[in-house]
Each structure stands twice: as structure tokens, then as C-alpha cells.
Design a protein around this motif. Structure first.
Motif, PDB file in Angstrom:
ATOM      1  N   GLU A  65       0.830  -1.208   0.000  1.00  0.00           N
ATOM      2  CA  GLU A  65       0.000   0.000   0.000  1.00  0.00           C
ATOM      3  C   GLU A  65       0.865   1.259   0.000  1.00  0.00           C
ATOM      4  N   GLU A  66       1.942   1.253   0.765  1.00  0.00           N
ATOM      5  CA  GLU A  66       2.862   2.393   0.770  1.00  0.00           C
ATOM      6  C   GLU A  66       3.498   2.583  -0.605  1.00  0.00           C
ATOM      7  N   THR A  67       3.856   1.496  -1.250  1.00  0.00           N
ATOM      8  CA  THR A  67       4.424   1.579  -2.597  1.00  0.00           C
ATOM      9  C   THR A  67       3.409   2.162  -3.563  1.00  0.00           C
TER      10      THR A  67
ATOM     11  N   ILE B   1       3.839   5.655  -5.727  1.00  0.00           N
ATOM     12  CA  ILE B   1       3.678   5.674  -7.187  1.00  0.00           C
ATOM     13  C   ILE B   1       2.594   6.672  -7.582  1.00  0.00           C
ATOM     14  N   ALA B   2       1.492   6.684  -6.849  1.00  0.00           N
ATOM     15  CA  ALA B   2       0.405   7.622  -7.152  1.00  0.00           C
ATOM     16  C   ALA B   2       0.873   9.065  -6.980  1.00  0.00           C
ATOM     17  N   LYS B   3       1.660   9.341  -5.926  1.00  0.00           N
ATOM     18  CA  LYS B   3       2.174  10.701  -5.728  1.00  0.00           C
ATOM     19  C   LYS B   3       3.088  11.108  -6.873  1.00  0.00           C
ATOM     20  N   LEU B   4       3.954  10.177  -7.308  1.00  0.00           N
ATOM     21  CA  LEU B   4       4.844  10.488  -8.426  1.00  0.00           C
ATOM     22  C   LEU B   4       4.059  10.704  -9.709  1.00  0.00           C
ATOM     23  N   GLN B   5       3.040   9.895  -9.944  1.00  0.00           N
ATOM     24  CA  GLN B   5       2.215  10.067 -11.141  1.00  0.00           C
ATOM     25  C   GLN B   5       1.500  11.412 -11.106  1.00  0.00           C
ATOM     26  N   ASP B   6       0.981  11.793  -9.956  1.00  0.00           N
ATOM     27  CA  ASP B   6       0.324  13.093  -9.827  1.00  0.00           C
ATOM     28  C   ASP B   6       1.307  14.229 -10.089  1.00  0.00           C
ATOM     29  N   PHE B   7       2.506  14.095  -9.540  1.00  0.00           N
ATOM     30  CA  PHE B   7       3.517  15.131  -9.731  1.00  0.00           C
ATOM     31  C   PHE B   7       3.893  15.256 -11.203  1.00  0.00           C
ATOM     32  N   ILE B   8       4.153  14.120 -11.836  1.00  0.00           N
ATOM     33  CA  ILE B   8       4.526  14.147 -13.251  1.00  0.00           C
ATOM     34  C   ILE B   8       3.377  14.698 -14.095  1.00  0.00           C
ATOM     35  N   GLY B   9       2.167  14.279 -13.779  1.00  0.00           N
ATOM     36  CA  GLY B   9       1.003  14.768 -14.514  1.00  0.00           C
ATOM     37  C   GLY B   9       0.761  16.255 -14.348  1.00  0.00           C
ATOM     38  N   SER B  10       1.232  16.817 -13.243  1.00  0.00           N
ATOM     39  CA  SER B  10       1.011  18.246 -12.995  1.00  0.00           C
ATOM     40  C   SER B  10       2.040  19.132 -13.692  1.00  0.00           C
ATOM     41  N   GLN B  11       3.075  18.511 -14.266  1.00  0.00           N
ATOM     42  CA  GLN B  11       4.078  19.299 -14.975  1.00  0.00           C
ATOM     43  C   GLN B  11       3.447  19.886 -16.233  1.00  0.00           C
ATOM     44  N   GLN B  12       3.666  21.173 -16.446  1.00  0.00           N
ATOM     45  CA  GLN B  12       2.960  21.873 -17.508  1.00  0.00           C
ATOM     46  C   GLN B  12       3.635  21.803 -18.872  1.00  0.00           C
TER      47      GLN B  12
ATOM     48  N   PHE C  35      13.914   4.689  -8.915  1.00  0.00           N
ATOM     49  CA  PHE C  35      13.082   5.818  -8.533  1.00  0.00           C
ATOM     50  C   PHE C  35      12.658   5.675  -7.074  1.00  0.00           C
ATOM     51  N   LYS C  36      12.233   6.753  -6.479  1.00  0.00           N
ATOM     52  CA  LYS C  36      11.790   6.718  -5.085  1.00  0.00           C
ATOM     53  C   LYS C  36      10.555   5.850  -4.906  1.00  0.00           C
ATOM     54  N   SER C  37       9.857   5.586  -5.987  1.00  0.00           N
ATOM     55  CA  SER C  37       8.697   4.692  -5.934  1.00  0.00           C
ATOM     56  C   SER C  37       9.129   3.232  -5.876  1.00  0.00           C
ATOM     57  N   ARG C  38      10.443   2.980  -5.926  1.00  0.00           N
ATOM     58  CA  ARG C  38      11.066   1.663  -5.946  1.00  0.00           C
ATOM     59  C   ARG C  38      11.022   0.997  -7.318  1.00  0.00           C
ATOM     60  N   LEU C  39      10.505   1.694  -8.301  1.00  0.00           N
ATOM     61  CA  LEU C  39      10.555   1.213  -9.672  1.00  0.00           C
ATOM     62  C   LEU C  39      12.001   1.317 -10.146  1.00  0.00           C
ATOM     63  N   GLU C  40      12.490   0.287 -10.812  1.00  0.00           N
ATOM     64  CA  GLU C  40      13.856   0.293 -11.333  1.00  0.00           C
ATOM     65  C   GLU C  40      13.831   0.044 -12.835  1.00  0.00           C
TER      66      GLU C  40
END
Length: 80
Positions: free
Chosen positions: A24-26, A30-41, A70-75
């Protein structure tokens, strides 16, 4: 039910709950990173140190490729 079996089942339950919390933490990271990337203009066209610090935990350089964690633990491996 014998005492040893109860202890074993409790231990298995504890491990299962810990695994569930970890997954769940992972998912949350991942959701936070996706939101951050999606918010880039705009498209990223140059190095952005603050972006790297937010997204990347570690980069390992090998003779024939790079490994990015990545900090999401994705490699991922980057072969050039």
C-alpha cells in the motif's frame, strides 16, 4: 489447537499484514509520483535538479548500461 500452531498462525498473519502495508505504501508513492509528473505543464527539455531529487533515489553506472531506481522503488535499465 496446539499452542505452537496458534503462534505460527499469528506470525503468518503479522507477516501478511506487514506485506500488505508495504504494498500500500508503494502504491501511494507511485500515485504521488504520477500526480507530480502529470502536474508538470511542459515537456522537460533540460536538466532539472529539483525534479531529479523528487523522483530518483539512485543511479548506478555500469560499463554497458545505467540502472535508475526511482523513489517509488521502480527500477529501470537504460542501455546505450
Amino acid at each position: 489447537m496446539p499452542h505452537d500452531e496458534i503462534f505460527t498462525l499469528r506470525e503468518q498473519k503479522s507477516h501478511t499484514e506487514a506485506d500488505t502495508r508495504s504494498r500500500e505504501e508503494t502504491r501511494k508513492r507511485i500515485a504521488k509520483l504520477q500526480d507530480f509528473i502529470g502536474s508538470q505543464q511542459s515537456e522537460i527539455t533540460e536538466f532539472d535538479e529539483s525534479l531529479v531529487q523528487k523522483l530518483i533515489q539512485q543511479i548506478t553506472v555500469y560499463d554497458d548500461h545505467l540502472a535508475v531506481r526511482f523513489k517509488s522503488r521502480l527500477e529501470i535499465d537504460i542501455n546505450e
